[in-house]
Scaffold this active site. Structure first.
Site, PDB file in Angstrom:
ATOM      1  N   HIS A   1      -6.293   2.626  -4.444  1.00  0.00           N
ATOM      2  CA  HIS A   1      -6.378   2.657  -2.980  1.00  0.00           C
ATOM      3  C   HIS A   1      -7.142   3.895  -2.507  1.00  0.00           C
ATOM      4  CE1 HIS A   1      -5.418   1.243   0.941  1.00  0.00           C
ATOM      5  NE2 HIS A   1      -4.394   2.042   1.213  1.00  0.00           N
TER       6      HIS A   1
ATOM      7  N   HIS B   1       3.773  -2.317   3.291  1.00  0.00           N
ATOM      8  CA  HIS B   1       3.661  -0.889   2.964  1.00  0.00           C
ATOM      9  C   HIS B   1       4.966  -0.423   2.325  1.00  0.00           C
ATOM     10  CE1 HIS B   1       0.539  -1.495   6.007  1.00  0.00           C
ATOM     11  NE2 HIS B   1      -0.091  -0.478   5.424  1.00  0.00           N
TER      12      HIS B   1
ATOM     13  N   ASP C   1       0.858  -1.183   0.000  1.00  0.00           N
ATOM     14  CA  ASP C   1       0.000   0.000   0.000  1.00  0.00           C
ATOM     15  C   ASP C   1       0.896   1.235   0.000  1.00  0.00           C
ATOM     16  OD1 ASP C   1      -2.094  -1.723   0.133  1.00  0.00           O
ATOM     17  OD2 ASP C   1      -2.838  -1.048   2.085  1.00  0.00           O
TER      18      ASP C   1
ATOM     19  N   HIS D   1      -7.864   8.578   0.818  1.00  0.00           N
ATOM     20  CA  HIS D   1      -7.629   7.650   1.930  1.00  0.00           C
ATOM     21  C   HIS D   1      -8.614   7.850   3.086  1.00  0.00           C
ATOM     22  CE1 HIS D   1      -5.196   5.094   4.682  1.00  0.00           C
ATOM     23  NE2 HIS D   1      -4.746   4.581   3.544  1.00  0.00           N
TER      24      HIS D   1
END
Length: 258
Positions: A113, A207, A62, A117
């Site tokens: 994504h 990540h 991510d 966010h």
């Protein structure tokens, strides 16, 4: 008197259980809600892992905050001839368009994504579509390829989010192995956690800006390859048609009579 003692024990046990559950949810937060979501058979589920007899798994990154380790990640993946999946937030795409292009050119999946966010289970259908489409269009403009994979920020989802993502052409992807690299516990805890918990069809969460990523990543890949796992992009792991997702979040092929 005996009956009173038994009832007393039952009451005390019930109180203890309720207190334990309450405290657990207080500390688990979003993850606690995610566990309940998977256990709720009436809830639409994303793909946590895939039912396969092949020793294939996917690792994913991510990308929302920072870029300092991304070049190093790509070099490590090249060294071990591994293709993975990067889930990108819209403002990350805006800030690092050359890196988006580089990730794509090296043959890795690029997933959506969101744009900003947010906790997307709290958004309306229109807001969800905007989050998806804004980032999808940015990625497509750079790579000439529309993303088909979507990972909700914080792992936060509900039926409306999954349905809206599907209507916009996305498979919603979670993970069944969380490296917890964001906790910055060191290199070996990440290596141990990942290699001990993967199974055929697993999806691993990393990540791109985790503190020790350039140290733990080669160790994880070496261990997994030594154990016979093939690491593939999520788009190659998941089933694209005729599937269902069971109550654990495992994606399974539909049988002919289903």
């Amino acid at each position: 008197m005996r009956i009173w003692i038994i009832n007393r024990r039952l009451v005390l046990s019930t109180i203890f259980i309720l207190l334990f559950v309450g405290v657990s949810f207080f500390y688990l937060g979003d993850f606690g809600e995610m566990i309940v979501g998977v256990m709720n058979r009436d809830k639409a589920l994303p793909i946590y892992c895939v039912d396969t007899e092949e020793k294939k798994i996917a690792i994913s990154f991510d990308a929302a905050w920072g870029d300092q380790y991304t070049d190093g990640i790509l070099d490590i993946l090249d060294k071990y001839n591994v293709k993975t999946t990067f889930f990108l937030v819209g403002f990350w795409v805006d800030k690092y368009p050359d890196m988006v292009k580089k990730i794509h050119e090296k043959g890795h999946d690029i997933g959506n994504h969101s744009s900003t966010h947010p906790h997307m289970s709290k958004l309306s259908v229109e807001q969800i579509s905007k989050e998806l489409n804004e980032t999808g269009e940015k990625i497509e403009k750079i790579t000439a390829k529309k993303p088909i994979l979507f990972r909700p920020p914080f792992g936060d989802y509900n039926n409306q989010l999954i349905d809206t993502a599907k209507e916009n052409g996305y498979y919603t992807i979670q993970w069944d192995v969380d490296s917890l690299d964001w906790k910055e516990l060191g290199v070996q805890p990440v290596v141990d956690r990942v290699t001990r918990n993967v199974k055929n069809g697993s999806i691993v969460l990393f990540h791109n800006n985790a503190k020790y990523v350039l140290e733990y990543l080669p160790l994880v890949i070496e261990r997994l390859q030594k154990e016979g796992y093939e690491i593939v992009p999520i788009s190659e792991l998941i089933i694209k048609k005729d599937f269902y997702i069971d109550h654990t979040g495992m994606q399974k092929p539909k049988k002919e009579n289903e």
